[in-house]
Design a protein around this motif. Structure first.
Motif, mmCIF file in Angstrom:
data_model
loop_
_atom_site.group_PDB
_atom_site.id
_atom_site.type_symbol
_atom_site.label_atom_id
_atom_site.label_comp_id
_atom_site.label_asym_id
_atom_site.label_seq_id
_atom_site.Cartn_x
_atom_site.Cartn_y
_atom_site.Cartn_z
ATOM 1 N N ARG A 77 15.493 25.944 20.800
ATOM 2 C CA ARG A 77 16.762 26.314 20.178
ATOM 3 C C ARG A 77 17.282 25.258 19.211
ATOM 4 N NH1 ARG A 77 15.082 30.186 22.068
ATOM 5 N NH2 ARG A 77 16.106 31.717 23.382
ATOM 6 N N ALA A 78 16.867 24.002 19.401
ATOM 7 C CA ALA A 78 17.351 22.933 18.523
ATOM 8 C C ALA A 78 16.309 21.832 18.442
ATOM 9 C CB ALA A 78 18.670 22.367 19.056
ATOM 10 N N VAL A 79 16.202 21.255 17.260
ATOM 11 C CA VAL A 79 15.305 20.127 17.021
ATOM 12 C C VAL A 79 16.086 19.107 16.194
ATOM 13 C CG1 VAL A 79 13.178 19.364 15.905
ATOM 14 C CG2 VAL A 79 13.247 21.582 17.046
ATOM 15 N N ASN A 80 16.071 17.875 16.640
ATOM 16 C CA ASN A 80 16.763 16.805 15.932
ATOM 17 C C ASN A 80 15.793 15.641 15.756
ATOM 18 O OD1 ASN A 80 18.778 15.249 14.784
ATOM 19 N ND2 ASN A 80 19.469 14.476 16.760
ATOM 20 N N ALA A 81 15.513 15.278 14.501
ATOM 21 C CA ALA A 81 14.545 14.214 14.223
ATOM 22 C C ALA A 81 15.249 12.935 13.807
ATOM 23 C CB ALA A 81 13.591 14.661 13.118
ATOM 24 N N LYS A 82 14.685 11.819 14.261
ATOM 25 C CA LYS A 82 15.170 10.491 13.875
ATOM 26 C C LYS A 82 13.961 9.690 13.419
ATOM 27 C CE LYS A 82 18.502 10.748 17.554
ATOM 28 N NZ LYS A 82 18.620 10.474 18.977
ATOM 29 N N PHE A 83 14.101 9.009 12.296
ATOM 30 C CA PHE A 83 13.009 8.229 11.740
ATOM 31 C C PHE A 83 13.320 6.755 11.926
ATOM 32 C CE2 PHE A 83 13.707 12.110 9.246
ATOM 33 C CZ PHE A 83 12.588 12.805 9.692
ATOM 34 N N ARG A 84 12.333 5.999 12.424
ATOM 35 C CA ARG A 84 12.578 4.607 12.793
ATOM 36 C C ARG A 84 11.744 3.585 12.028
ATOM 37 N NH1 ARG A 84 17.211 5.294 15.416
ATOM 38 N NH2 ARG A 84 17.013 6.608 17.226
ATOM 39 N N ALA A 85 10.521 3.929 11.646
ATOM 40 C CA ALA A 85 9.637 2.926 11.040
ATOM 41 C C ALA A 85 8.656 3.591 10.079
ATOM 42 C CB ALA A 85 8.875 2.166 12.125
ATOM 43 N N VAL A 86 8.056 2.768 9.245
ATOM 44 C CA VAL A 86 7.083 3.222 8.255
ATOM 45 C C VAL A 86 5.691 3.228 8.885
ATOM 46 C CG1 VAL A 86 5.994 2.580 6.072
ATOM 47 C CG2 VAL A 86 8.458 2.359 6.344
ATOM 48 N N ILE A 87 4.858 4.152 8.427
ATOM 49 C CA ILE A 87 3.457 4.210 8.842
ATOM 50 C C ILE A 87 2.612 3.769 7.653
ATOM 51 C CG2 ILE A 87 1.595 5.685 9.643
ATOM 52 C CD1 ILE A 87 3.773 7.586 10.688
ATOM 53 N N TRP A 88 1.748 2.788 7.873
ATOM 54 C CA TRP A 88 0.875 2.269 6.830
ATOM 55 C C TRP A 88 -0.534 2.812 7.024
ATOM 56 C CZ3 TRP A 88 3.367 0.111 2.982
ATOM 57 C CH2 TRP A 88 4.618 -0.448 3.236
ATOM 58 N N PRO A 89 -1.341 2.782 5.960
ATOM 59 C CA PRO A 89 -2.727 3.243 6.105
ATOM 60 C C PRO A 89 -3.425 2.530 7.265
ATOM 61 C CG PRO A 89 -2.232 2.862 3.797
ATOM 62 C CD PRO A 89 -1.055 2.350 4.584
ATOM 63 N N ARG A 90 -4.204 3.267 7.994
ATOM 64 C CA ARG A 90 -4.983 2.802 9.147
ATOM 65 C C ARG A 90 -4.146 2.474 10.375
ATOM 66 N NH1 ARG A 90 -6.597 0.623 4.960
ATOM 67 N NH2 ARG A 90 -8.568 0.737 3.906
ATOM 68 N N ALA B 228 8.980 7.667 15.073
ATOM 69 C CA ALA B 228 9.854 8.838 14.942
ATOM 70 C C ALA B 228 10.132 9.409 16.325
ATOM 71 C CB ALA B 228 9.203 9.896 14.062
ATOM 72 N N GLU B 229 11.299 10.037 16.445
ATOM 73 C CA GLU B 229 11.684 10.721 17.677
ATOM 74 C C GLU B 229 12.121 12.132 17.311
ATOM 75 O OE1 GLU B 229 14.085 7.825 20.410
ATOM 76 O OE2 GLU B 229 14.668 7.510 18.312
ATOM 77 N N VAL B 230 11.770 13.078 18.149
ATOM 78 C CA VAL B 230 12.219 14.451 17.955
ATOM 79 C C VAL B 230 12.781 14.926 19.288
ATOM 80 C CG1 VAL B 230 11.515 16.823 17.472
ATOM 81 C CG2 VAL B 230 10.571 14.961 16.119
ATOM 82 N N ASP B 231 14.068 15.242 19.313
ATOM 83 C CA ASP B 231 14.704 15.774 20.508
ATOM 84 C C ASP B 231 14.710 17.296 20.404
ATOM 85 O OD1 ASP B 231 15.308 13.260 21.575
ATOM 86 O OD2 ASP B 231 17.109 13.116 20.350
ATOM 87 N N ALA C 232 0.870 -1.184 0.000
ATOM 88 C CA ALA C 232 0.000 0.000 0.000
ATOM 89 C C ALA C 232 0.905 1.231 0.000
ATOM 90 C CB ALA C 232 -0.887 0.006 1.238
ATOM 91 N N VAL C 233 0.284 2.380 -0.097
ATOM 92 C CA VAL C 233 1.068 3.607 0.076
ATOM 93 C C VAL C 233 1.467 3.674 1.540
ATOM 94 C CG1 VAL C 233 -0.048 4.855 -1.809
ATOM 95 C CG2 VAL C 233 -1.009 4.987 0.488
ATOM 96 N N PHE C 234 2.536 4.377 1.859
ATOM 97 C CA PHE C 234 2.951 4.491 3.251
ATOM 98 C C PHE C 234 3.195 5.953 3.589
ATOM 99 C CE2 PHE C 234 6.624 3.314 0.704
ATOM 100 C CZ PHE C 234 7.531 4.323 0.992
ATOM 101 N N GLY C 235 3.106 6.238 4.892
ATOM 102 C CA GLY C 235 3.273 7.607 5.371
ATOM 103 C C GLY C 235 4.721 8.040 5.297
ATOM 104 N N LEU C 236 4.905 9.265 4.880
ATOM 105 C CA LEU C 236 6.251 9.827 4.855
ATOM 106 C C LEU C 236 6.719 10.100 6.277
ATOM 107 C CD1 LEU C 236 5.817 12.283 1.880
ATOM 108 C CD2 LEU C 236 6.891 10.037 1.864
#
Length: 100
Positions: free
Chosen positions: A39-52, A89-92, A13-17
């Motif tokens: 003052r600072a934001v650091n994002a880390k991506f860990r897994a895909v999000i699927w519909p529903r 996802a994580e955002v510090d 299926a399509v997946f979430g960005l």
């Protein structure tokens, strides 16, 4: 058009960005924390999000301290997870509260 493209590349299926989830977390941070303090934001991506998929978001004040200029500061991680606790996802964030 997205579904035929996902099929073409072998995805079920399509997946979430991932960047979208990080932006949602960053947006929640500015509703919880005064945006002028961030003052600072650091994002880390860990897994895909699927519909529903159901996604749970949360955050915590991890550490309060005085920075090098003796300003009140805090490290505040935010994250979103699948219900099985898999982190999507994580955002510090680093915040300074009494800077001039």
């Amino acid at each position: 058009r997205d579904i035929p493209c996902a099929d073409l590349y072998g995805y079920p299926a399509v997946f979430g960005l991932r960047m979208h989830r990080a932006s949602v977390l960053a947006s929640s941070a500015v509703h919880w924390i005064d945006p002028t303090t961030i003052r600072a934001v650091n994002a880390k991506f860990r897994a895909v999000i699927w519909p529903r998929d159901r996604i749970l978001s949360s955050g915590v004040v991890q550490r309060k301290y005085r920075d090098e200029q003796r300003n009140k500061s805090a490290d505040i991680p935010l994250w979103c997870r699948h219900p099985d606790q898999t982190i999507v996802a994580e955002v510090d964030t680093r915040c300074v509260f009494d800077a001039a």
